[in-house]
Scaffold this active site. Sequence first.
Site, PDB file in Angstrom:
ATOM      1  CB  ILE A  95      -0.974   0.004   1.200  1.00  0.00           C
ATOM      2  CG1 ILE A  95      -1.954   1.168   1.091  1.00  0.00           C
ATOM      3  CG2 ILE A  95      -0.235   0.002   2.536  1.00  0.00           C
ATOM      4  CD1 ILE A  95      -3.153   1.055   2.021  1.00  0.00           C
ATOM      5  N   PRO A 132       7.389  11.827  -0.614  1.00  0.00           N
ATOM      6  CG  PRO A 132       8.923  11.849  -2.390  1.00  0.00           C
ATOM      7  CD  PRO A 132       7.496  11.522  -2.061  1.00  0.00           C
ATOM      8  N   GLY A 133       7.205  14.431   0.462  1.00  0.00           N
ATOM      9  CA  GLY A 133       6.883  15.614   1.253  1.00  0.00           C
ATOM     10  C   GLY A 133       5.681  15.458   2.145  1.00  0.00           C
ATOM     11  CG  PHE A 159       9.663   6.274   3.679  1.00  0.00           C
ATOM     12  CD1 PHE A 159      10.984   6.236   3.280  1.00  0.00           C
ATOM     13  CD2 PHE A 159       9.194   7.423   4.290  1.00  0.00           C
ATOM     14  CE1 PHE A 159      11.822   7.332   3.481  1.00  0.00           C
ATOM     15  CE2 PHE A 159      10.027   8.522   4.495  1.00  0.00           C
ATOM     16  CZ  PHE A 159      11.342   8.476   4.084  1.00  0.00           C
ATOM     17  CB  ILE A 160       6.268   1.665  -0.759  1.00  0.00           C
ATOM     18  CG1 ILE A 160       5.873   3.110  -1.094  1.00  0.00           C
ATOM     19  CG2 ILE A 160       5.094   0.709  -0.946  1.00  0.00           C
ATOM     20  CD1 ILE A 160       4.878   3.747  -0.125  1.00  0.00           C
ATOM     21  CD  GLU A 185       6.047  12.482  18.634  1.00  0.00           C
ATOM     22  OE1 GLU A 185       6.965  12.297  19.456  1.00  0.00           O
ATOM     23  OE2 GLU A 185       5.922  11.790  17.590  1.00  0.00           O
ATOM     24  CD  GLU A 236      -1.309   0.946   8.833  1.00  0.00           C
ATOM     25  OE1 GLU A 236      -0.146   1.307   8.581  1.00  0.00           O
ATOM     26  OE2 GLU A 236      -2.310   1.450   8.275  1.00  0.00           O
ATOM     27  NE  ARG A 237      -2.746   4.705  13.691  1.00  0.00           N
ATOM     28  CZ  ARG A 237      -3.381   5.843  13.421  1.00  0.00           C
ATOM     29  NH1 ARG A 237      -4.581   6.084  13.952  1.00  0.00           N
ATOM     30  NH2 ARG A 237      -2.828   6.741  12.622  1.00  0.00           N
ATOM     31  N   GLY A 280      29.060  -4.613  25.316  1.00  0.00           N
ATOM     32  CA  GLY A 280      29.611  -4.400  23.984  1.00  0.00           C
ATOM     33  C   GLY A 280      29.024  -5.330  22.942  1.00  0.00           C
TER      34      GLY A 280
END
Length: 388
Positions: A126, A131-132, A163-164, A374, A249-250, A347
């Site tokens: 989906i 980008p913006g 970001f797909i 947020e 989805e959440r 470490g």
Amino acid sequence: MTPAPRPLFGPEHDAFRAQVRRFCEKEIAPRHAAWEEAHGVPREVWRQAGAQGLLCCWLPESLGGPGADLLFDLIVAEELGRIGATGPGFALHSVIVAPYLVAHGTPALQQALLPAMVAGEKIAAIAMTEPGTGSDLAAIRTQARRVSDASGDHYVLSGQKTFITNGHNADLVVVACKTDPDQGARGVSLLVVERGMAGFTRGRNLRKTGQHAQDTAELFFDQVRVPASHLLGEEGQGFRYLMQKLAQERLLVSVGCQARAEAALAWTVDYVKERRAFRQRVADFQNTRFKLAALAADIAAGRAFCDQLMAQHLAGALDAAGAAAGKLWHSELLGRVTDECVQLFGGYGYMHEVPIARAWADARIERIYAGTSEIMKEIVARDLLDER
């Protein structure tokens, strides 16, 4: 701590979980590190998962599915989380994308795509983010113009997505676009774009901080002719459709984060019992014991909350605020748990080949995608303060 009973799950779920666990341990866990290096999961793994009945479990038989319930798909998500496997995008395919096709696709489109999705022969994605434009979906700029000519009724789609998840593997992509750019959210529609449509191309496989085995792509649409029959539902209703599915989805994010937090704690308990410092086990230091005890209590609370959310959703009672509260809690929980566990590994916890290091890096995105922490707080606050 003795795990609490999980009354949501019956014997058939338990048997399925055992099957999924065997598949994950045999076919995924030994190969996941190689997939991280390759930045993608081979398509054959999807077909194997389909043959095992691990994809779109909730789909009815009339649409090519096994006719089970959503818990079966959530079991798949939990078992992938148990081994820290963030590469296979099975859950997005089954629990996020397929519901749009079932709810709003034409019968012909459903029959063309859903049985192949169940079999793992077609992989779904989906595309919302641009980008913006991230959380503000009403501001997307990808546009589709409806045209009728000698070749038929279709949309001409142009724009860019980023970001797909499943982006490079995807055979079909549900694309959020503007069919009426002057109407804001009321101008958003959903179109199904398929592999091979002229003008549909993929950019680079994005290199992320974590979740390296998950192919995450840029997608480009240059005058793509999309048949009008590939419109999901009605024009201008896409934003509403997206909002309707966000609770599920959440919830899926909560399920995955909870399982991965449980895994991180288990790995750390095993490690501190074996690792020695100053002539004693790391587990014998009071700081270690207190840290682990606090994490175990948080994780137990998270499990109870997660199962409550699943029960609410199955009953049709999980609202936007409840799902947001769950996503907020479980994504923040995973961040806390993995960070504390890395510290206890010392470490070695910063070495990529150690699972806890990868789990820590993988966890960071959970507080961002599917709505940032947020945004989740704002949704909960609006409900709490009755601000509509």
